[in-house]
Design an enzyme around this catalytic site. Structure first.
Site, mmCIF file in Angstrom:
data_model
loop_
_atom_site.group_PDB
_atom_site.id
_atom_site.type_symbol
_atom_site.label_atom_id
_atom_site.label_comp_id
_atom_site.label_asym_id
_atom_site.label_seq_id
_atom_site.Cartn_x
_atom_site.Cartn_y
_atom_site.Cartn_z
ATOM 1 N N SER A 101 -48.197 60.132 -29.447
ATOM 2 C CA SER A 101 -47.242 60.824 -29.720
ATOM 3 C C SER A 101 -46.436 60.139 -30.944
ATOM 4 O O SER A 101 -47.163 59.933 -31.968
ATOM 5 C CB SER A 101 -46.516 61.597 -28.988
ATOM 6 O OG SER A 101 -45.524 62.923 -29.578
ATOM 7 N N ASP A 151 -53.054 71.756 -27.749
ATOM 8 C CA ASP A 151 -51.793 71.013 -28.179
ATOM 9 C C ASP A 151 -50.729 71.871 -28.844
ATOM 10 O O ASP A 151 -51.077 72.295 -30.009
ATOM 11 C CB ASP A 151 -52.282 69.600 -28.877
ATOM 12 C CG ASP A 151 -51.024 68.830 -29.087
ATOM 13 O OD1 ASP A 151 -49.865 69.318 -29.128
ATOM 14 O OD2 ASP A 151 -51.464 67.220 -29.232
ATOM 15 N N HIS A 182 -50.583 68.364 -25.067
ATOM 16 C CA HIS A 182 -49.980 67.180 -25.806
ATOM 17 C C HIS A 182 -50.301 66.009 -24.990
ATOM 18 O O HIS A 182 -49.808 65.092 -25.283
ATOM 19 C CB HIS A 182 -48.531 67.322 -26.218
ATOM 20 C CG HIS A 182 -48.129 66.536 -27.365
ATOM 21 N ND1 HIS A 182 -48.999 66.264 -28.271
ATOM 22 C CD2 HIS A 182 -47.257 65.593 -27.129
ATOM 23 C CE1 HIS A 182 -48.338 65.468 -29.258
ATOM 24 N NE2 HIS A 182 -47.227 64.785 -28.565
HETATM 25 C C1 MLT Z 1 -42.729 63.164 -33.552
HETATM 26 O O1 MLT Z 1 -41.679 63.503 -33.689
HETATM 27 O O2 MLT Z 1 -43.288 62.024 -33.748
HETATM 28 C C2 MLT Z 1 -43.791 64.096 -33.034
HETATM 29 O O3 MLT Z 1 -43.518 65.586 -33.341
HETATM 30 C C3 MLT Z 1 -44.274 63.919 -32.068
HETATM 31 C C4 MLT Z 1 -43.197 64.112 -30.917
HETATM 32 O O4 MLT Z 1 -42.551 63.148 -30.728
HETATM 33 O O5 MLT Z 1 -42.764 64.915 -30.374
#
Ligand code: MLT
Length: 203
Positions: A101, A151, A182
């Site tokens: 992520s 996701d 996710h």
């Molecule tokens: C981010 O902010 O890098 C993406 O939205 C993934 C997350 O951290 O939720």
């Protein structure tokens, strides 16, 4: 102070572990052992805090990144990796990255700014870090992307666009889709393991 953890391995591979929002340096250690048990792992905590949750760079809203800060933190992370490799006498090893992520997003930024840094990138649920970028050749890179058909954070088009960019600039890319959201699935860990072993057969 750099919040980090090192788990020394027994071969020439070193995997940098980059957690998701609200995680820490320990989060991906167990998972990475399923992927490459003999490699050395270095978990690094992001130094940005969002409501107390560690991240690798600031965002303006969910999915909208503070690009200036992303660039600054990308260079900080590169320096941090260099410092830790020196400190633990791990220079000249084969360097890889595993990111989830938010950690996967800054891993791609590292790949674009420092295209020879990582041999293998295992990216779980990544997004496009930049809308536009003057991409270098990415031909030294081997990219595994795990994506979820359900996701809620990463739109399908972003996964496809990211994979297309890596491919267009010469990287070897595998995308694994599961019906997950996710979160990281067992099936994607197994696929990542197989990808890593294929690229790094001695491990
Ligand atoms: C981010 O902010 O890098 C993406 O939205 C993934 C997350 O951290 O939720």
């Amino acid at each position: 102070m750099i919040h980090h953890v090192v788990a020394k391995g027994i071969n020439e591979d070193v995997i940098i572990l980059l957690h998701g929002t609200g995680g820490n340096e320990n989060d991906l250690l167990t998972l990475s052992n399923y992927i490459a048990k003999d490699a050395t792992k270095i978990g690094i905590r992001g130094r940005i805090l969002e409501s107390g949750m560690p991240r690798y760079f600031k965002r303006l809203s969910p999915g909208v990144f503070d690009i200036e800060n992303l660039i600054e933190e990308t260079h900080w992370l590169k320096q941090t990796i260099d410092t830790l490799l020196d400190q633990y006498e791990l220079k000249n090893k084969h360097l890889h990255v595993l990111g989830y992520s938010n950690g996967a997003n800054i891993a791609s930024s590292l790949n674009f700014y420092y295209p020879e840094l990582f041999k293998t990138s295992l990216l779980f649920h990544p997004m496009m870090p930049f809308e536009t970028f003057d991409y270098p050749s990415l031909k030294h890179q081997n990219i595994f992307i795990a994506a979820g058909k359900n996701d809620p954070i990463v739109p399908h088009e972003q996964t496809i666009e990211l994979a297309t960019i890596y491919q267009k600039y010469g990287a070897h890319v595998d995308v694994f889709w599961s019906y997950s959201g996710h979160q990281i699935t067992q099936a994607s860990i197994l696929e990542a393991h197989q990808f890593f072993q294929k690229i790094n057969p001695s491990t």
